[in-house]
Motif scaffolding. Structure first.
Motif, mmCIF file in Angstrom:
data_model
loop_
_atom_site.group_PDB
_atom_site.id
_atom_site.type_symbol
_atom_site.label_atom_id
_atom_site.label_comp_id
_atom_site.label_asym_id
_atom_site.label_seq_id
_atom_site.Cartn_x
_atom_site.Cartn_y
_atom_site.Cartn_z
ATOM 1 N N ASP A 194 -7.223 15.700 5.501
ATOM 2 C CA ASP A 194 -6.473 14.440 5.598
ATOM 3 C C ASP A 194 -5.353 14.528 6.619
ATOM 4 O O ASP A 194 -4.737 13.517 6.958
ATOM 5 C CB ASP A 194 -5.835 14.075 4.246
ATOM 6 C CG ASP A 194 -6.874 13.791 3.183
ATOM 7 O OD1 ASP A 194 -7.931 13.248 3.541
ATOM 8 O OD2 ASP A 194 -6.630 14.115 2.013
ATOM 9 N N LYS A 207 -4.116 10.894 7.855
ATOM 10 C CA LYS A 207 -5.024 9.820 8.252
ATOM 11 C C LYS A 207 -5.074 8.789 7.140
ATOM 12 O O LYS A 207 -5.561 9.063 6.052
ATOM 13 C CB LYS A 207 -6.415 10.386 8.495
ATOM 14 C CG LYS A 207 -6.436 11.488 9.550
ATOM 15 C CD LYS A 207 -7.795 12.166 9.577
ATOM 16 C CE LYS A 207 -7.715 13.472 10.362
ATOM 17 N NZ LYS A 207 -8.919 14.290 10.163
ATOM 18 N N THR A 208 -4.558 7.610 7.433
ATOM 19 C CA THR A 208 -4.568 6.555 6.416
ATOM 20 C C THR A 208 -5.320 5.350 6.953
ATOM 21 O O THR A 208 -5.656 5.294 8.143
ATOM 22 C CB THR A 208 -3.142 6.093 6.041
ATOM 23 O OG1 THR A 208 -2.663 5.216 7.081
ATOM 24 C CG2 THR A 208 -2.197 7.271 5.906
ATOM 25 N N MET A 247 -2.633 4.124 2.187
ATOM 26 C CA MET A 247 -3.736 4.750 1.473
ATOM 27 C C MET A 247 -4.470 5.726 2.396
ATOM 28 O O MET A 247 -4.745 5.413 3.546
ATOM 29 C CB MET A 247 -4.708 3.650 1.032
ATOM 30 C CG MET A 247 -5.871 4.188 0.258
ATOM 31 S SD MET A 247 -7.016 2.882 -0.187
ATOM 32 C CE MET A 247 -7.933 3.743 -1.440
ATOM 33 N N LEU A 248 -4.781 6.916 1.840
ATOM 34 C CA LEU A 248 -5.473 7.914 2.650
ATOM 35 C C LEU A 248 -6.891 7.458 2.973
ATOM 36 O O LEU A 248 -7.573 6.880 2.135
ATOM 37 C CB LEU A 248 -5.565 9.236 1.892
ATOM 38 C CG LEU A 248 -4.284 10.041 1.731
ATOM 39 C CD1 LEU A 248 -4.545 11.269 0.880
ATOM 40 C CD2 LEU A 248 -3.728 10.448 3.095
ATOM 41 N N ARG A 291 -9.475 9.265 3.333
ATOM 42 C CA ARG A 291 -10.467 9.968 2.503
ATOM 43 C C ARG A 291 -10.635 9.258 1.155
ATOM 44 O O ARG A 291 -11.752 9.074 0.675
ATOM 45 C CB ARG A 291 -10.021 11.410 2.266
ATOM 46 C CG ARG A 291 -10.797 12.136 1.188
ATOM 47 C CD ARG A 291 -10.272 13.549 0.988
ATOM 48 N NE ARG A 291 -8.850 13.594 0.769
ATOM 49 C CZ ARG A 291 -8.273 13.520 -0.429
ATOM 50 N NH1 ARG A 291 -9.000 13.378 -1.504
ATOM 51 N NH2 ARG A 291 -6.964 13.575 -0.536
ATOM 52 N N ARG A 312 -13.984 7.448 -0.366
ATOM 53 C CA ARG A 312 -14.614 7.841 -1.623
ATOM 54 C C ARG A 312 -14.694 6.689 -2.624
ATOM 55 O O ARG A 312 -15.673 6.579 -3.361
ATOM 56 C CB ARG A 312 -13.894 9.044 -2.218
ATOM 57 C CG ARG A 312 -14.223 10.289 -1.409
ATOM 58 C CD ARG A 312 -13.501 11.502 -1.885
ATOM 59 N NE ARG A 312 -13.811 12.653 -1.033
ATOM 60 C CZ ARG A 312 -13.128 13.788 -1.046
ATOM 61 N NH1 ARG A 312 -12.115 13.926 -1.852
ATOM 62 N NH2 ARG A 312 -13.474 14.772 -0.247
ATOM 63 N N ARG A 360 -14.752 11.424 -8.964
ATOM 64 C CA ARG A 360 -14.011 12.628 -9.320
ATOM 65 C C ARG A 360 -12.977 12.998 -8.265
ATOM 66 O O ARG A 360 -11.905 13.495 -8.576
ATOM 67 C CB ARG A 360 -15.045 13.740 -9.458
ATOM 68 C CG ARG A 360 -14.535 15.078 -9.846
ATOM 69 C CD ARG A 360 -15.762 15.971 -10.009
ATOM 70 N NE ARG A 360 -15.427 17.351 -9.811
ATOM 71 C CZ ARG A 360 -14.870 18.109 -10.734
ATOM 72 N NH1 ARG A 360 -14.596 17.614 -11.896
ATOM 73 N NH2 ARG A 360 -14.578 19.361 -10.482
ATOM 74 N N THR A 361 -13.305 12.730 -7.023
ATOM 75 C CA THR A 361 -12.403 13.120 -5.948
ATOM 76 C C THR A 361 -11.481 11.979 -5.534
ATOM 77 O O THR A 361 -10.766 12.089 -4.563
ATOM 78 C CB THR A 361 -13.207 13.601 -4.730
ATOM 79 O OG1 THR A 361 -14.276 12.691 -4.507
ATOM 80 C CG2 THR A 361 -13.774 14.969 -4.968
ATOM 81 N N ARG A 420 -9.786 10.338 -8.199
ATOM 82 C CA ARG A 420 -9.258 10.040 -9.517
ATOM 83 C C ARG A 420 -7.844 9.508 -9.484
ATOM 84 O O ARG A 420 -7.437 8.798 -10.389
ATOM 85 C CB ARG A 420 -9.288 11.303 -10.380
ATOM 86 C CG ARG A 420 -10.474 11.353 -11.277
ATOM 87 C CD ARG A 420 -10.713 12.767 -11.697
ATOM 88 N NE ARG A 420 -10.098 13.068 -12.979
ATOM 89 C CZ ARG A 420 -10.244 14.237 -13.590
ATOM 90 N NH1 ARG A 420 -10.965 15.172 -13.032
ATOM 91 N NH2 ARG A 420 -9.669 14.455 -14.738
ATOM 92 N N GLU A 421 -7.090 9.864 -8.441
ATOM 93 C CA GLU A 421 -5.696 9.430 -8.454
ATOM 94 C C GLU A 421 -5.566 7.916 -8.316
ATOM 95 O O GLU A 421 -4.532 7.364 -8.670
ATOM 96 C CB GLU A 421 -4.867 10.171 -7.397
ATOM 97 C CG GLU A 421 -5.304 9.993 -5.963
ATOM 98 C CD GLU A 421 -6.157 11.148 -5.460
ATOM 99 O OE1 GLU A 421 -6.963 11.709 -6.242
ATOM 100 O OE2 GLU A 421 -6.029 11.488 -4.273
ATOM 101 N N HIS A 459 -5.429 -2.160 -2.134
ATOM 102 C CA HIS A 459 -6.403 -1.761 -1.122
ATOM 103 C C HIS A 459 -7.551 -0.933 -1.704
ATOM 104 O O HIS A 459 -8.696 -1.083 -1.299
ATOM 105 C CB HIS A 459 -5.719 -0.975 -0.009
ATOM 106 C CG HIS A 459 -4.845 -1.837 0.859
ATOM 107 N ND1 HIS A 459 -5.051 -3.190 0.993
ATOM 108 C CD2 HIS A 459 -3.770 -1.545 1.630
ATOM 109 C CE1 HIS A 459 -4.144 -3.709 1.812
ATOM 110 N NE2 HIS A 459 -3.344 -2.720 2.203
#
Lengths: 483, 305
Positions: free
Chosen positions: A256, A268-269, B1-2, B4, B8, B95-96, B98-99, B155
């Motif tokens: 990230d 990276k967002t 927001m990331l 990744r 996901r 699962r990845t 979850r936050e 988002h």
């Protein structure tokens, strides 16, 4: 059957709650009297409530060998461990003193190495240290602090003395469980909080964030703080997510983040790249930056060390601080405190024999049966010999290991760890425990009120690690005298 | 927001939707084939063709019969689009991330996977198939409802909706394609069309709504128009694209991604179902699918890179 404290006998060990069968120590009297008033049914019901609360809240830890089902519910004993505030204030002062001295020591090692020049510590010790990183020489982290977060393990011997067993300066874990344990206790034993003044522990995330902000290199009013995790397969992932969430920080993985041509770190967002000022990293030094350390590391961020050296990002803990997290260096901590602070250590070390010094090595090898022998650079209870519980074959193995690489080993007399009453099926029995407080140092120094008490759930066992069948307890620092 | 986490959540939603759609498709097809006269050219092997796994299917199985097709679509671990793999991928993505997910959602995904893995054996013979697939569909819908009802509509939820609707639009085009294929044989006895198109409506849970809205009998052009162009049917391609456009409009830096969405939306609007024969319908569907994958690629470029 209700609890009868007269039948509770810790024997030769120091018990944290009960001084002699039938008599509780002063700060624990409210607790023991209240526990005695519960019926067995009620006690079991509260135990069950605690288990359900833990599952509900999703408090888990991860076991590597467990295959698919890698998240396990956190093991917890409902009877708290109690310490009086007066004793705690001394320990707190001792822990602050220790970390401040260790940080001056690390900073010295990466600059002039005066402590070696003055002959307090042998040069060979650093030359052969696994934690010393030459890449860190000459770097100046904010406030001269390298180890921002430290988890020190404390144990109490049978005469009541509290010793520092080791200082975890690399990526200490467990603090989230300290907070969750208190949450669970408040849910299941709310009555007890009325008659006891128990110091709160849940301000830790605020203190952590305050500390992280205090080391930010940028002048931004709200610096961007991120928690860097190796990912969901790490045993402490629950804690990484917990801390990020409690601080309102982003939880990031290596992929990230990126270091741009300007040598600043960005995440990276969906808005594009966003600059990061402080990284609370929960991955080891060697995985941090494949350009500098292990080139095959996929967990780290290429260029991170470059950005850090230029002062564009703060890393907590700083790379290279593990040099002081070495069990041979540990044996010098009283000297280190005296050298930098001109004070005597407030908290004693466990007597430690350095195997690289021939006389001390002889002593260790001659007394293997009563010693604990540890490798200098391991954590989590791996690769050590517990003399009193060892077989002749294991002792032979360690005799060979120590002789072939003496720098890598230390010996300590096996301590008789203190105990506390622990609920085992339907009886309350003494079980051995330790205590891991957490110390923060940035612009200021802070110690948690108590810490994480880990308890060996098997009778007679000294192994408190959760990966090896250990449990945990809520830890109360009580101020019942203050009124 | 990331980026990744955005990626996901998007994929999690796509895979939940894909699992539901696969279950629905197999279920409907199962009942359709029971209704058709013996010897019709429509067989099970259409499903691997439609879901894009035909090459792999042919490679793995010599006999393209019911048992093998169902096994391939539901249980085959080598088929990336199989029901079990879709569920596993939804779980892994959940699962990845979850936050950003409500805790219950994670528990639900877990339960879904436990159920699917434990009971997949029941779905291979005809007898237990209906019950198994119905249960899977319900689990997926519960999850969709749970996300809608408990997750912040921020988002992260935009990405859930985008993933879900893109997957839906994609599946609807594929179902229309089945209809187009079944029209291709001129020797077919009359009336077969009705069965096929009714089933296709059922596969998209749209039969009852179609009846309510259209009332007249089930005719090819009406059904195609309904499934592609209806503004209100949740699984019509037009409706899905409108939803996607709305979500994308909420996200930062959306200009480049709105373009392919609007382009696809215009293309759907221009289709004149009454003028299409089997071949030209298939061509239209093909173009829509190209448009859908262009949207997907642009989303990845803009937000996941």
């Amino acid at each position: 059957m209700t609890i009868d404290w007269k039948n509770y006998n810790p024997g030769e060990f120091y018990d944290e709650l009960i001084s002699t069968p039938g008599y509780a120590r002063a700060p624990a009297r409210n607790l023991t009297a209240w526990l005695r008033s519960l019926s067995d049914e009620d006690l079991q019901a509260r135990k069950l409530d605690a288990e359900l609360a833990i599952i509900d809240k999703g408090v888990t830890f991860t076991v590597y060998s467990d295959g698919e089902n890698i998240d396990r519910a956190w093991p917890f004993d409902i009877i708290p461990r109690v310490m009086p505030i007066r004793e705690w204030r001394n320990i707190e002062a001792g822990l602050k003193q220790r970390l401040q001295a260790l940080n001056l020591f690390i900073d010295d090692l990466y600059h002039e190495q005066k402590i070696i020049g003055d002959g307090v510590i042998p040069e060979s010790l650093i030359a052969e240290s696994k934690g010393f990183r030459k890449e860190c020489i000459g770097i100046n982290p904010a406030h001269k602090v390298w180890a921002h977060i430290c988890g020190s393990d404390l144990v109490r011997d049978c005469d009541g003395t509290v010793y520092v067993l080791e200082d975890n300066l690399r990526v200490p874990s467990g603090v989230s469980y300290m907070i969750e344990n208190r949450e669970v206790t408040k849910r299941i034993l709310p009555e007890l909080f009325e008659n006891n003044t128990i110091l709160p522990v849940d301000n830790y995330p605020d203190k952590l964030l305050e500390m992280l902000v205090s080391i930010s290199p940028s002048r931004r009013k709200h610096p961007e703080v991120a928690v860097l995790t190796p990912g969901i397969y790490n045993s402490a992932y629950f804690e990484h997510a917990f801390l990020a969430r409690s601080m309102g920080a982003e939880l990031v993985e290596g992929a990230d983040l990126m270091v741009d041509e300007d040598d600043y770190v960005y995440m990276k967002t969906i808005n594009g790249l966003a600059r990061v000022d402080v990284i609370y990293r929960r991955i080891d030094d060697l995985f941090l930056d494949p350009e500098v350390f292990l080139p095959e590391s996929a967990l780290g961020v290429p260029g991170l060390m470059r950005a850090w050296r230029k002062g564009h990002v703060a890393l907590a803990n700083a790379p290279g601080c593990g040099v002081a997290d070495d069990k041979v260096v540990y044996s010098y901590v009283p000297d280190i405190i005296r050298y930098y602070l001109d004070e005597d250590a407030l908290l004693p070390n466990v007597p430690t024999y350095r195997c690289n010094e021939p006389k001390e090595r002889e002593h260790v090898l001659a007394n293997l049966e009563s010693m604990v022998v540890k490798p200098a650079n391991e954590s989590g209870g791996y690769g050590m010999l517990v003399g009193p519980q060892s077989t002749a074959r294991e002792r032979e193995e360690f005799r060979r290991l120590v002789s072939s690489n003496p720098r890598n080993y230390i010996g300590q007399p096996a301590l008789r760890l203190s105990t506390a009453p622990t609920l085992c099926d339907h009886t309350v029995e003494p079980r051995h425990l330790d205590l891991r407080p957490f110390i923060l140092q940035g612009a200021e120094t802070y110690v948690t009120a108590g810490g994480l008490t880990r308890v060996a759930m098997k009778s007679g066992s000294l192994v408190v690690n959760s990966s090896q069948g250990g449990g945990s307890k809520d830890t109360w620092i009580v101020d019942n005298e203050g009124g | 927001m990331l980026s990744r986490v955005a990626r996901r959540t998007y994929w999690m939603a796509r895979y939940i939707e894909r699992a539901e759609n696969t279950a629905r498709l197999v279920n409907t097809y199962h009942f359709l084939l029971l209704d058709l006269p013996r010897g019709t050219h429509i067989g099970w092997e259409i499903l691997p063709v439609i879901t894009g796994g035909y090459a792999l299917f042919s490679e793995q199985y010599q006999r393209h019969d019911e048992r093998n097709t169902v096994k391939f679509l539901l249980a085959d671990s080598t088929n990336p689009g199989s029901l079990l793999n879709s569920i596993a991928a939804a779980r892994e993505n959940g699962r990845t991330s979850r936050e950003v997910l409500p805790g219950q959602a994670w528990e639900q995904i877990n339960e879904l996977q436990l159920y699917a893995n434990a009971r997949i054996g029941d779905a291979l013979p005809r007898r237990g198939r209906f019950e198994f697939l119905t249960e899977i569909i319900q689990h997926c819908q519960q999850l969709t409802g749970l996300l809608a009802g408990t997750m912040s509509h921020d988002h992260a939820y935009d990405f859930v909706r985008i993933g879900r609707n893109l997957e839906r639009a994609d599946m609807t085009t594929r179902v229309v394609d089945i209809g187009a294929m079944s029209m291709q044989n001129p020797d077919d006895v009359g009336g077969l069309d009705v069965h096929v198109w009714t089933s296709m409506l059922r596969a998209l849970n749209a039969y009852q709504m179609y009846r309510k809205d259209i009332q007249l009998g089930v005719h090819c052009a009406d059904v195609v128009s309904y499934l592609l162009q209806n503004d209100y049917l949740p699984r019509s391609v037009a409706h899905c694209l409108d939803q996607i456009e709305e979500c994308i409009g909420d996200l930062p830096r959306h200009q480049d991604t709105l373009k392919p969405v609007r382009e696809a939306r215009r293309r759907v609007g221009r289709i004149k179902p009454e003028k299409l024969d089997a071949v030209s319908l298939h061509t239209e569907v093909d173009r829509l699918q190209v448009g859908i994958s262009a949207i997907h690629n642009q989303i990845g470029k803009t937000w996941f890179a």
